[in-house]
Design a protein around this motif. Structure first.
Motif, PDB file in Angstrom:
ATOM      1  N   TYR A 266      29.845   5.329  -1.145  1.00 27.60           N
ATOM      2  CA  TYR A 266      29.174   4.521  -2.175  1.00 27.60           C
ATOM      3  C   TYR A 266      28.550   3.418  -1.253  1.00 27.60           C
ATOM      4  N   VAL A 267      29.205   2.655  -0.744  1.00 28.09           N
ATOM      5  CA  VAL A 267      28.050   1.462  -0.345  1.00 28.09           C
ATOM      6  C   VAL A 267      27.062   1.467   0.254  1.00 28.09           C
ATOM      7  N   ARG A 268      26.575   3.052   0.789  1.00 24.94           N
ATOM      8  CA  ARG A 268      25.212   3.452   1.197  1.00 24.94           C
ATOM      9  C   ARG A 268      24.255   3.986   0.009  1.00 24.94           C
ATOM     10  N   HIS A 269      25.068   4.519  -0.454  1.00 26.30           N
ATOM     11  CA  HIS A 269      24.199   5.069  -2.124  1.00 26.30           C
ATOM     12  C   HIS A 269      24.296   3.932  -3.205  1.00 26.30           C
ATOM     13  N   ALA A 270      24.976   2.815  -3.388  1.00 25.46           N
ATOM     14  CA  ALA A 270      24.216   1.575  -3.700  1.00 25.46           C
ATOM     15  C   ALA A 270      23.215   1.121  -3.557  1.00 25.46           C
ATOM     16  N   ARG A 271      22.560   1.539  -2.216  1.00 28.47           N
ATOM     17  CA  ARG A 271      21.346   1.156  -2.070  1.00 28.47           C
ATOM     18  C   ARG A 271      20.253   1.581  -2.498  1.00 28.47           C
ATOM     19  N   THR A 272      20.050   2.520  -3.008  1.00 29.56           N
ATOM     20  CA  THR A 272      20.029   4.177  -3.306  1.00 29.56           C
ATOM     21  C   THR A 272      19.604   3.255  -4.609  1.00 29.56           C
ATOM     22  N   VAL A 273      20.622   2.612  -5.940  1.00 28.25           N
ATOM     23  CA  VAL A 273      21.032   2.926  -7.123  1.00 28.25           C
ATOM     24  C   VAL A 273      19.797   1.691  -6.785  1.00 28.25           C
ATOM     25  N   ALA A 274      20.210   0.571  -6.738  1.00 24.25           N
ATOM     26  CA  ALA A 274      19.979  -1.223  -6.751  1.00 24.25           C
ATOM     27  C   ALA A 274      18.341  -1.036  -5.878  1.00 24.25           C
ATOM     28  N   ALA A 275      17.219  -0.396  -5.598  1.00 25.27           N
ATOM     29  CA  ALA A 275      16.195  -0.100  -4.939  1.00 25.27           C
ATOM     30  C   ALA A 275      15.385   0.599  -6.371  1.00 25.27           C
ATOM     31  N   ALA A 276      16.322   1.896  -7.012  1.00 26.63           N
ATOM     32  CA  ALA A 276      15.799   2.537  -7.681  1.00 26.63           C
ATOM     33  C   ALA A 276      15.835   2.017  -9.340  1.00 26.63           C
ATOM     34  N   LEU A 277      16.908   1.093  -9.943  1.00 26.45           N
ATOM     35  CA  LEU A 277      17.006  -0.339 -11.184  1.00 26.45           C
ATOM     36  C   LEU A 277      16.105  -1.305 -10.617  1.00 26.45           C
ATOM     37  N   ALA A 278      15.179  -1.901  -9.513  1.00 26.64           N
ATOM     38  CA  ALA A 278      14.329  -2.742  -9.135  1.00 26.64           C
ATOM     39  C   ALA A 278      13.380  -1.879  -9.633  1.00 26.64           C
ATOM     40  N   ARG A 279      13.099  -0.821  -9.764  1.00 27.10           N
ATOM     41  CA  ARG A 279      11.420  -0.815 -11.041  1.00 27.10           C
ATOM     42  C   ARG A 279      11.752  -1.082 -11.840  1.00 27.10           C
ATOM     43  N   VAL A 280      12.913  -1.192 -12.229  1.00 28.97           N
ATOM     44  CA  VAL A 280      12.512  -1.247 -14.011  1.00 28.97           C
ATOM     45  C   VAL A 280      12.051  -2.592 -14.735  1.00 28.97           C
ATOM     46  N   PRO A 281      10.614  -2.523 -15.244  1.00 29.18           N
ATOM     47  CA  PRO A 281      10.275  -3.625 -15.587  1.00 29.18           C
ATOM     48  C   PRO A 281      11.055  -4.769 -15.674  1.00 29.18           C
ATOM     49  N   GLY A 282      11.042  -5.852 -15.188  1.00 28.83           N
ATOM     50  CA  GLY A 282      11.529  -7.458 -15.529  1.00 28.83           C
ATOM     51  C   GLY A 282      12.897  -7.275 -15.176  1.00 28.83           C
ATOM     52  N   ALA A 283      13.326  -6.290 -13.665  1.00 29.94           N
ATOM     53  CA  ALA A 283      14.709  -5.865 -13.004  1.00 29.94           C
ATOM     54  C   ALA A 283      14.699  -7.454 -11.934  1.00 29.94           C
ATOM     55  N   ILE A 284      15.829  -7.815 -11.844  1.00 28.60           N
ATOM     56  CA  ILE A 284      16.069  -8.435 -10.732  1.00 28.60           C
ATOM     57  C   ILE A 284      17.405  -7.782 -10.319  1.00 28.60           C
ATOM     58  N   VAL A 285      17.170  -8.093  -9.017  1.00 29.59           N
ATOM     59  CA  VAL A 285      18.613  -7.086  -7.934  1.00 29.59           C
ATOM     60  C   VAL A 285      18.808  -8.199  -6.880  1.00 29.59           C
TER      61      VAL A 285
END
Length: 365
Positions: A266-285
């Motif tokens: 879960y921890v490893r995949h959270a890093r993938t999810v966070a990086a992907a969400l950071a690509r949404v315009p205006g998103a801050i992770v």
């Protein structure tokens, strides 16, 4: 109105084919069926802390490498007892806490109102106190508390070196070290150490069974045999000597067997999810990358519109993105806590980003 929104959210999540954050809410019948799969045909209920409760306590003590562990129905009760023990053992009724810590923010300061302790704050920064800050405290304290991870700062952790130095500084000042480890289970990958080695830095450690492990409720504190004896006495005085607790205990044992081994994934995949969400315009992770399988996501829209958009996305497309949006520290932004669990493992980075864009498109004029 709040109950209506909650019911709509539960219904929407249960109807989804895919979930990015969290897990699908289960009915009572479904939870009972899960417990039935774990319990053998001859398994008997516990009575005032024997049987299954004792088995769970022994299991936790082995995991954390401590002589003993004591089951509590709630973490709030468990932490009060741990801090009271530190005060009576040292003769000091002052504890060092972070102002964003669970005892201050989510326990209604029970340590003060029910136990008569007083807090000092080594730091107000949204991170863990350093060894230098603990050494610089201008009065003696009986216990120094470290919340691992510090949820309300964004599920952040210190490095192993920082934690070791800070715990050493607390002991050098004559204080006990207590780990508020409600989410200790997911702290091992970032700290690079096993549960027992982490707990070995503390005099007492608290863990939760419904956070991360998916249990119904319950917690435990672990430490020396003397501490365990004290904890049992005060558990009784606090009203925690419950006649039977087998449903919660059985679900905790199931969580240790089924969920705990998956936490590093879960921890490893959270890093993938966070990086992907950071690509949404205006998103801050934050933090980026996450320290555990949980992190914070900000989007530049009102919380009310994000919550409504998430519900409509779930109802119309059968995809759950994230809920619980609220106004937070950043002006003009709303924040949600993202928990990456088993349902999120099937999501690719591109799918995460694309779904975030679809959510935002439902808000834009």
């Amino acid at each position: 109105m709040a109950e209506d929104v909650r019911a709509r959210r539960i219904a929407a999540m249960r109807g989804c084919d895919r979930l990015l954050a969290g897990v699908r809410p289960a009915t009572v019948r479904e939870r009972l069926a899960e417990l039935g799969e774990v319990a053998g045909p001859a398994l008997m209920p516990d009575y005032y802390g024997d049987g299954l409760v004792a088995e769970l306590e022994e299991r936790v003590a082995r995991l954390l490498g401590t002589p003993a562990a004591v089951y509590f129905p709630t973490g709030t009760m468990a932490q009060q007892v741990a801090l009271r023990y530190g005060a009576e053992l040292t003769g000091l009724r002052t504890v060092a806490l972070h102002p964003l810590g669970h005892q201050e923010v989510h326990e209604r300061r029970a340590y003060a109102d029910l136990t008569g302790l007083r807090a000092v704050h080594p730091t107000t920064a949204p991170r863990h106190p350093t060894a230098a800050e603990i050494a610089a405290l201008d009065e003696p304290v009986g216990t120094v508390v470290f919340e691992l991870p510090l949820r309300d700062a964004g599920f952040v952790l210190p490095t192993w070196a920082e934690l070791t130095e800070a715990a050493g500084a607390a002991r050098a000042a004559g204080a006990r070290v207590h780990f508020d480890g409600a989410r200790l289970w997911e702290s091992t990958p970032y700290l690079g150490r096993g549960l027992a080695e982490i707990a070995g830095l503390a005099d007492s450690t608290y863990v939760s069974f419904y956070k991360t492990l998916g249990g119904l409720s319950g917690a435990a504190v672990a430490g020396t045999a003397a501490f365990a004896g004290y904890a049992r006495a005060w558990r009784h005085r606090h009203g925690g000597q419950v006649f039977q607790q087998w449903p919660a205990v059985l679900s905790a044992l199931a969580g240790i067997d089924r969920e705990l081994p998956r936490v590093p994934e879960y921890v490893r995949h959270a890093r993938t999810v966070a990086a992907a969400l950071a690509r949404v315009p205006g998103a801050i992770v934050h933090p980026q990358p996450p320290h555990t399988h949980q992190f914070r996501l900000w989007l530049p829209y009102p919380a009310e519109r994000l919550n409504e958009a998430a519900l409509v996305l779930a109802e119309e497309e059968k995809v759950w993105f994230a809920g619980g949006w609220r106004h937070a520290e950043l002006p003009g932004h709303a924040m949600a806590e993202i928990s990456v669990l088993a349902p999120a493992l099937e999501w690719s980075a591109d799918e995460v980003t694309e779904t975030g864009l679809r959510l935002v498109d439902r808000i834009r004029p």
